[in-house]
Design a protein around this motif. Structure first.
Motif, mmCIF file in Angstrom:
data_model
loop_
_atom_site.group_PDB
_atom_site.id
_atom_site.type_symbol
_atom_site.label_atom_id
_atom_site.label_comp_id
_atom_site.label_asym_id
_atom_site.label_seq_id
_atom_site.Cartn_x
_atom_site.Cartn_y
_atom_site.Cartn_z
ATOM 1 N N LEU A 160 1.005 -1.204 0.050
ATOM 2 C CA LEU A 160 -0.025 0.088 0.038
ATOM 3 C C LEU A 160 0.810 1.193 0.101
ATOM 4 O O LEU A 160 2.014 1.092 0.419
ATOM 5 C CB LEU A 160 -0.840 0.039 1.394
ATOM 6 C CG LEU A 160 -1.789 -1.055 1.506
ATOM 7 C CD1 LEU A 160 -2.338 -0.964 2.926
ATOM 8 C CD2 LEU A 160 -2.849 -1.194 0.627
ATOM 9 N N SER A 161 0.447 2.418 -0.504
ATOM 10 C CA SER A 161 0.854 3.638 -0.504
ATOM 11 C C SER A 161 -0.287 4.500 0.058
ATOM 12 O O SER A 161 -1.168 4.336 -0.234
ATOM 13 C CB SER A 161 1.721 4.124 -1.446
ATOM 14 O OG SER A 161 0.747 4.785 -2.636
ATOM 15 N N PHE A 162 0.326 5.601 1.016
ATOM 16 C CA PHE A 162 -0.596 6.405 1.448
ATOM 17 C C PHE A 162 -0.019 8.043 1.777
ATOM 18 O O PHE A 162 1.518 7.843 1.805
ATOM 19 C CB PHE A 162 -1.310 6.145 2.594
ATOM 20 C CG PHE A 162 -0.487 5.562 3.814
ATOM 21 C CD1 PHE A 162 -0.190 6.250 4.788
ATOM 22 C CD2 PHE A 162 -0.068 4.332 3.772
ATOM 23 C CE1 PHE A 162 0.804 6.089 5.777
ATOM 24 C CE2 PHE A 162 0.951 3.823 4.879
ATOM 25 C CZ PHE A 162 1.257 4.626 5.812
ATOM 26 N N ALA A 163 -0.598 9.004 1.735
ATOM 27 C CA ALA A 163 0.034 10.255 2.277
ATOM 28 C C ALA A 163 -0.072 10.329 3.736
ATOM 29 O O ALA A 163 -0.921 10.096 4.461
ATOM 30 C CB ALA A 163 -0.726 11.283 1.918
ATOM 31 N N PRO A 164 1.213 10.263 4.410
ATOM 32 C CA PRO A 164 1.450 10.158 5.884
ATOM 33 C C PRO A 164 0.836 11.474 6.682
ATOM 34 O O PRO A 164 1.079 12.688 6.099
ATOM 35 C CB PRO A 164 2.926 9.874 5.967
ATOM 36 C CG PRO A 164 3.662 10.648 4.814
ATOM 37 C CD PRO A 164 2.544 10.343 3.882
ATOM 38 N N LYS A 165 0.399 11.195 7.768
ATOM 39 C CA LYS A 165 -0.453 12.493 8.457
ATOM 40 C C LYS A 165 1.074 12.522 9.566
ATOM 41 O O LYS A 165 1.152 12.128 10.553
ATOM 42 C CB LYS A 165 -1.495 11.978 9.298
ATOM 43 C CG LYS A 165 -2.177 13.357 9.786
ATOM 44 C CD LYS A 165 -3.429 12.794 10.310
ATOM 45 C CE LYS A 165 -4.176 14.004 10.891
ATOM 46 N NZ LYS A 165 -5.671 13.955 11.480
ATOM 47 N N THR A 166 1.571 13.807 9.299
ATOM 48 C CA THR A 166 2.606 14.388 10.217
ATOM 49 C C THR A 166 2.099 15.644 10.294
ATOM 50 O O THR A 166 1.368 16.131 9.569
ATOM 51 C CB THR A 166 3.658 14.420 9.824
ATOM 52 O OG1 THR A 166 3.954 15.308 8.323
ATOM 53 C CG2 THR A 166 4.138 12.698 9.112
ATOM 54 N N LEU A 167 2.888 16.644 11.411
ATOM 55 C CA LEU A 167 2.495 17.844 11.793
ATOM 56 C C LEU A 167 2.731 18.780 10.745
ATOM 57 O O LEU A 167 2.147 19.506 10.276
ATOM 58 C CB LEU A 167 3.255 17.954 12.941
ATOM 59 C CG LEU A 167 3.059 19.666 13.665
ATOM 60 C CD1 LEU A 167 1.632 19.889 13.654
ATOM 61 C CD2 LEU A 167 3.945 19.759 14.689
ATOM 62 N N CYS A 168 4.085 18.445 10.065
ATOM 63 C CA CYS A 168 4.405 19.317 9.067
ATOM 64 C C CYS A 168 3.590 19.224 7.747
ATOM 65 O O CYS A 168 2.961 20.333 7.332
ATOM 66 C CB CYS A 168 5.878 18.915 8.522
ATOM 67 S SG CYS A 168 6.506 19.761 7.140
ATOM 68 N N LEU A 169 2.947 17.874 7.370
ATOM 69 C CA LEU A 169 2.416 17.883 6.133
ATOM 70 C C LEU A 169 0.793 18.262 6.420
ATOM 71 O O LEU A 169 0.148 18.564 5.593
ATOM 72 C CB LEU A 169 2.299 16.380 5.664
ATOM 73 C CG LEU A 169 3.474 15.705 5.166
ATOM 74 C CD1 LEU A 169 3.428 14.431 4.853
ATOM 75 C CD2 LEU A 169 4.224 16.579 4.152
ATOM 76 N N THR A 170 0.531 18.296 7.761
ATOM 77 C CA THR A 170 -0.899 18.615 8.277
ATOM 78 C C THR A 170 -1.157 20.117 7.919
ATOM 79 O O THR A 170 -1.851 20.776 7.421
ATOM 80 C CB THR A 170 -1.308 18.341 9.659
ATOM 81 O OG1 THR A 170 -1.246 16.894 9.609
ATOM 82 C CG2 THR A 170 -2.556 18.832 9.789
ATOM 83 N N VAL A 171 0.220 20.934 8.572
ATOM 84 C CA VAL A 171 0.235 22.326 8.369
ATOM 85 C C VAL A 171 0.356 22.776 6.893
ATOM 86 O O VAL A 171 -0.280 23.692 6.340
ATOM 87 C CB VAL A 171 1.474 22.998 9.090
ATOM 88 C CG1 VAL A 171 1.518 24.429 8.556
ATOM 89 C CG2 VAL A 171 1.211 22.690 10.443
ATOM 90 N N LEU A 172 1.117 21.893 5.977
ATOM 91 C CA LEU A 172 1.111 22.176 4.408
ATOM 92 C C LEU A 172 -0.117 22.149 3.852
ATOM 93 O O LEU A 172 -0.612 22.899 2.987
ATOM 94 C CB LEU A 172 2.133 21.493 4.032
ATOM 95 C CG LEU A 172 3.652 21.514 4.094
ATOM 96 C CD1 LEU A 172 4.483 20.719 3.666
ATOM 97 C CD2 LEU A 172 3.933 23.088 4.016
ATOM 98 N N LYS A 173 -0.808 21.103 4.296
ATOM 99 C CA LYS A 173 -2.240 20.742 3.550
ATOM 100 C C LYS A 173 -3.212 21.912 4.160
ATOM 101 O O LYS A 173 -4.124 22.455 3.253
ATOM 102 C CB LYS A 173 -2.813 19.400 4.265
ATOM 103 C CG LYS A 173 -4.146 19.253 3.841
ATOM 104 C CD LYS A 173 -4.533 17.822 4.024
ATOM 105 C CE LYS A 173 -6.032 17.397 3.596
ATOM 106 N NZ LYS A 173 -7.120 18.301 3.912
#
Length: 231
Positions: A160-173
């Motif tokens: 599987l591949s998925f977009a990981p939920k991290t603090l940095c990526l959450t802010v960018l989103k």
């Protein structure tokens, strides 16, 4: 928004404006800088999985389900390496494009069977089930159901591949949501890695390999899980 709504949005999107956009990204034509970056990231994810399977040196003996095959970016190189592919996508236009690409690359007779089908409608048993860059379209509670169903189809391995939920990526989103583009008509969901691993473990799988693709605009965690021997 429930699963049915998300599925309908994804299906409509990839049969309309989304198809033209992503066909360009997955292809070789001219694209803008953001799309070019996403193209590189997606190709890196494809290359990682192909390398994993080639290194195992048994592709000619494998049946592989490519769930959410898009335009065949993964199915075609795996078929070239000798695997037997059963490839599906929720979008009829994507499947038609993949079928044409396979014919152009592999000839009229090739070892890929294409079908139009959503993930939870898939049936059969396969040595390996692969689902890349699909879970981003669905929230974790719905992704869990999809992963469980894919796990039931996999005799040995699930990738599987998925977009990981991290603090940095959450802010960018969150920042990106203030500047929506006209083609952003599907929601983008991130998932915590530990949640995805827990879902896999609950379905009798253990993690064997991990990889991470990270470019400026594309982030994808890749997990390879194999069925526990006692299952």
């Amino acid at each position: 928004m429930n699963t049915i709504d998300d599925k309908a949005i994804v299906k409509d999107y990839f049969n309309a404006t989304g198809f033209d956009r992503w066909r360009r990204i997955y292809g070789n034509g001219e694209v803008n800088k953001v799309q070019a970056d996403i193209r590189r990231g997606h190709q890196q994810t494809i290359d990682t999985v192909v390398e994993w399977l080639k290194n195992d040196d048994n592709l000619a003996n494998l049946s592989i389900c490519d769930a959410g095959c898009g335009v065949g970016s993964l199915s075609i190189p795996l078929a070239q390496a000798g695997a037997t592919l059963y490839s599906s996508d929720i979008s009829q236009k994507m499947v038609e494009e993949a079928t044409q690409k396979a014919k152009e690359t592999l000839g009229d007779k090739h070892n890929i069977s294409f079908m139009v089908q959503d993930l939870e409608g898939l049936t059969g048993k396969y040595h390996t089930v692969i689902c890349l860059d699909v879970l981003i379209h669905y929230p974790t509670e719905d992704a869990a159901k999809m992963i469980s169903h894919l796990a039931s189809l996999a005799e040995s391995r699930l990738i599987l591949s998925f977009a990981p939920k991290t603090l940095c990526l959450t802010v960018l989103k969150k920042i990106g949501e203030f500047f929506p583009g006209p083609s952003k008509t599907t929601r983008a969901y991130m998932h915590r890695e530990k949640d995805i691993i827990e879902i896999l473990e609950n379905n009798g799988f253990k993690i064997e390999r991990k990889a991470m693709t990270s470019t400026r605009f594309y982030y994808s965690r890749i997990l390879e899980a194999t069925r526990n021997s006692e299952q």
